[in-house]
Design an enzyme around this catalytic site. Structure first.
Site, short mmCIF file in Angstrom:
data_model
loop_
_atom_site.label_atom_id
_atom_site.label_comp_id
_atom_site.label_asym_id
_atom_site.label_seq_id
_atom_site.Cartn_x
_atom_site.Cartn_y
_atom_site.Cartn_z
N HIS A 93 -5.34 -11.33 -3.07
CA HIS A 93 -5.75 -11.83 -4.22
C HIS A 93 -4.83 -11.88 -5.32
O HIS A 93 -5.30 -10.93 -5.70
CB HIS A 93 -6.98 -12.69 -4.55
CG HIS A 93 -7.94 -13.01 -3.77
ND1 HIS A 93 -8.48 -13.73 -2.80
CD2 HIS A 93 -8.43 -12.17 -2.73
CE1 HIS A 93 -8.84 -14.15 -1.85
NE2 HIS A 93 -8.86 -13.23 -1.35
N PRO A 94 -4.68 -12.96 -6.03
CA PRO A 94 -4.14 -13.13 -7.32
C PRO A 94 -5.01 -13.03 -8.54
O PRO A 94 -6.12 -12.57 -7.97
CB PRO A 94 -2.98 -14.91 -7.61
CG PRO A 94 -3.65 -15.49 -6.77
CD PRO A 94 -4.53 -14.42 -5.47
N PHE A 120 -11.80 -9.94 -9.32
CA PHE A 120 -12.84 -10.60 -9.69
C PHE A 120 -12.89 -11.58 -8.01
O PHE A 120 -11.09 -12.47 -8.69
CB PHE A 120 -12.98 -11.39 -10.77
CG PHE A 120 -14.30 -12.29 -11.03
CD1 PHE A 120 -15.75 -11.99 -10.18
CD2 PHE A 120 -14.28 -13.80 -10.91
CE1 PHE A 120 -16.38 -13.41 -10.66
CE2 PHE A 120 -15.31 -14.46 -11.07
CZ PHE A 120 -16.27 -14.87 -10.33
N ALA A 145 -12.84 -20.92 -5.50
CA ALA A 145 -12.77 -20.76 -7.00
C ALA A 145 -12.71 -22.61 -6.91
O ALA A 145 -12.84 -23.01 -7.66
CB ALA A 145 -11.16 -20.30 -7.84
#
Length: 173
Positions: A70-71, A123, A127
């Site tokens: 993940h970014p 984290f 989203a």
């Protein structure tokens, strides 16, 4: 690239695993799911995915491998760059941050760094549909947790993301 379920079912083991890794970067999850083919329908695929993820998360290394795919939400420069290219799936998933004020993006970036420093992984949050402020509020609410709690929270969010990506892979989202 979008596949039909029958195309996914017909792929070689290596090709299916490769496609599935675009949805979740846990190699154990992808291999387990590729092994579970053929799937009768999308619900069978999602159920098998849930089961494979439950199995994969018994080993922290599998979780961290998935999280590494993940970014980092809140890196101001990378967020601004991602939103220039709305084709990028992660940017689309994080589109709530698109209209955020710089102060919120900066707070997300700082909170993300604090989270990474505390827990040793970024984290992870589902989203889609959340504003940058909502993501910041979630981040700040989770920061006081212990690492074990956050591994569980991040794993739960990862599964939501994976389910959405599987639906997108099959053109069903």
């Amino acid at each position: 690239m979008s596949l039909s379920l029958s195309q996914l079912n017909a792929l070689s083991q290596a090709a299916a695993t490769s496609e599935l890794l675009t949805c979740c970067t846990s190699s154990q999850w992808a291999q387990t799911l590729a092994d579970a083919r053929p799937f009768a329908d999308i619900e069978a695929l999602l159920s098998a995915s849930d089961a494979a993820w439950q199995q994969a998360q018994t080993d922290e290394a599998n979780l961290l491998e998935a999280f590494d795919g993940h970014p980092q939400i809140g890196n101001v420069d990378s967020l601004k760059e991602k939103y220039r290219n709305t084709q990028d799936s992660a940017a689309h998933e994080q589109s709530g941050a698109n209209d955020a004020e710089d102060a919120v993006l900066e707070a997300l970036a700082q909170g993300n760094q604090d989270y990474l420093d505390k827990f040793g992984f970024i984290f992870i949050v589902f989203a889609t549909g959340k504003s940058a402020q909502q993501m910041l509020d979630l981040l700040q609410a989770r920061l006081p947790n212990d690492r074990k709690t956050e591994l569980v929270n991040a794993a739960t969010e990862q599964n939501k993301i994976t389910r959405l990506r599987l639906q997108k892979l099959l053109g069903d989202a």
